[in-house]
Structures are given as C-alpha cells and as structure tokens.
Design a protein around this motif. Structure first.
Motif, PDB file in Angstrom:
ATOM      1  N   LYS A   2       0.969  -1.201   0.135  1.00  0.00           N
ATOM      2  CA  LYS A   2      -0.064  -0.072  -0.059  1.00  0.00           C
ATOM      3  C   LYS A   2       0.764   1.305  -0.092  1.00  0.00           C
ATOM      4  N   LEU A   3       0.393   2.107  -0.704  1.00  0.00           N
ATOM      5  CA  LEU A   3       1.097   3.423  -0.890  1.00  0.00           C
ATOM      6  C   LEU A   3       1.294   4.249   0.459  1.00  0.00           C
ATOM      7  N   VAL A   6       3.874   2.993   2.661  1.00  0.00           N
ATOM      8  CA  VAL A   6       5.391   3.453   2.029  1.00  0.00           C
ATOM      9  C   VAL A   6       5.406   4.821   2.639  1.00  0.00           C
ATOM     10  N   GLU A   7       4.346   5.562   2.266  1.00  0.00           N
ATOM     11  CA  GLU A   7       4.356   6.906   2.802  1.00  0.00           C
ATOM     12  C   GLU A   7       4.610   7.296   4.206  1.00  0.00           C
ATOM     13  N   SER A   8       3.970   6.324   5.251  1.00  0.00           N
ATOM     14  CA  SER A   8       4.101   6.446   6.584  1.00  0.00           C
ATOM     15  C   SER A   8       5.501   6.067   6.836  1.00  0.00           C
ATOM     16  N   ASN A   9       6.284   5.119   6.337  1.00  0.00           N
ATOM     17  CA  ASN A   9       7.814   4.902   6.546  1.00  0.00           C
ATOM     18  C   ASN A   9       8.551   5.930   6.229  1.00  0.00           C
ATOM     19  N   GLN A 154       4.586   2.093  -9.701  1.00  0.00           N
ATOM     20  CA  GLN A 154       6.137   2.624  -9.518  1.00  0.00           C
ATOM     21  C   GLN A 154       6.261   4.280  -9.831  1.00  0.00           C
ATOM     22  N   ASP A 155       5.517   4.780 -10.891  1.00  0.00           N
ATOM     23  CA  ASP A 155       5.603   6.130 -10.982  1.00  0.00           C
ATOM     24  C   ASP A 155       4.998   6.991  -9.809  1.00  0.00           C
ATOM     25  N   GLN A 156       3.992   6.524  -8.694  1.00  0.00           N
ATOM     26  CA  GLN A 156       3.590   7.218  -7.982  1.00  0.00           C
ATOM     27  C   GLN A 156       4.781   6.976  -6.841  1.00  0.00           C
ATOM     28  N   LEU A 157       5.351   5.907  -6.717  1.00  0.00           N
ATOM     29  CA  LEU A 157       6.472   5.672  -5.776  1.00  0.00           C
ATOM     30  C   LEU A 157       7.575   6.584  -6.054  1.00  0.00           C
ATOM     31  N   GLN A 158       8.047   6.732  -7.266  1.00  0.00           N
ATOM     32  CA  GLN A 158       8.855   7.803  -7.547  1.00  0.00           C
ATOM     33  C   GLN A 158       8.456   9.232  -7.195  1.00  0.00           C
TER      34      GLN A 158
END
Length: 182
Positions: A2-3, A6-9, A154-158
């Motif tokens: 979940k994004l 990832v954002e929380s980390n 992957q784009d959102q992650l970048q």
C-alpha cells in the motif's frame, strides 16, 4: 503493498533525520543536545531527560536539575563521558553546561555531520522505495496486478520518493543556515 504504508515509513525516516539534526550543536543552548546522553542509573542505561529537568535560562547555558539529588554526580559523569563535547559544572543542586561560541572550523564540521545525516535519510527513503518496487514486481509476476498498474504504482512511488528526499534537502538547508548563523 500500500502506498499509505510506504508514505508512513518515509515520514518516519524524515522524523528520524530531524531527531539526528537536533543533536547537532548550533552555538545556542538547546535541550535536545542531550537527547543521546545515557546515564547508568541503578545498573541500567537511562536517558538523561528521564532523570532530570533540562532548561535553557539563556542562549548560552543549559541547566540540568535532577529529580533525585543523589544522581547529580552520575549525571555529571555521563555528560563528561558523552560525545557532547561540553564540560559540566556541578554546584551541588544543579549542573550547568556553558555552550561556547562555535569557531568557523567547528561550524564547517557540524555542516558536514548534518550532510551525513541527510544522506543517511535519503538512502533510507530510497531503500523503502526499492523494497516497495520489489513488492510491486512480485505482484505483477504473480499476475495479481497488470503491467499498467505496476507502472502507475512505480511512478507514484517515484513521486513520493522525490517529495520526501526534497523534504530532507529542505531540513538540511534549514539546519545548515542555523549552524552557520553567528
């Protein structure tokens, strides 16, 4: 994957980097200078802030007032042994730490230390991104998500990674300004 996780980390990494920055001296008294000081209290290492009240009566002095007067000497010893680089003076009821003005060389050293902490934060964020991308690729291989969904994630992650490394860069710029300001 979940994004939001990832954002929380990544946010936790920003907070850890900020805490690291807080331990760097800037020439002004700040109680967070003593955050990493551990005192051997009744056989176990205890954070100094749990054993004493830390105050800043003026810009160049820290006052440490222990809750238990019997711990005054061990607190003084712990500060002397720590990497804070300040000499405590004990008057029998409180410990005073005088913060000397920083030399130009010392300021440059502290800027380098801040840059090192920032780089550690950036690496941690990139590691979070790498782990998330690995997870996305595994989901794609297992046909849980499509190739397009994988690319979008992957784009959102970048974008998230760029946003959070930008936040670290901003924190670093603020800390450098704080250190170099006389």
């Amino acid at each position: 994957m979940k994004l939001a996780d990832v954002e929380s980390n990544m946010q936790k990494t920003i907070e850890a980097t900020q805490r690291s920055f807080n331990t760097i001296r800037t020439g002004r008294a700040n109680a967070s200078l003593l955050d990493k000081v551990m005192v051997e209290y009744y056989g176990s290492p205890t954070p100094l802030k749990s054993l004493a009240n830390i105050g800043t009566p003026d810009a160049t002095t820290l006052i440490i007032q222990p809750y238990d007067k019997g711990s005054l000497n061990i607190i003084e010893k712990a500060i002397s042994m720590s990497d804070v680089g300040l000499t405590p003076s004990n008057d029998g009821s409180v410990i005073r730490l005088n913060i000397p003005p920083l030399t130009t060389e010392r300021r440059k050293e502290f800027v380098k230390i801040a840059a090192k902490y920032a780089e550690e934060g950036r690496v941690a964020i990139r590691n979070i991104r790498r782990d998330a991308i690995d997870s996305i690729r595994k989901q794609e291989k297992a046909s849980e998500i499509s190739e397009d969904e994988s690319r979008d994630l992957q784009d959102q992650l970048q974008k998230l990674t760029n946003e959070y490394t930008g936040k670290i860069d901003k924190l670093l710029a603020e800390k450098e300004k704080e250190i170099t300001t006389v």
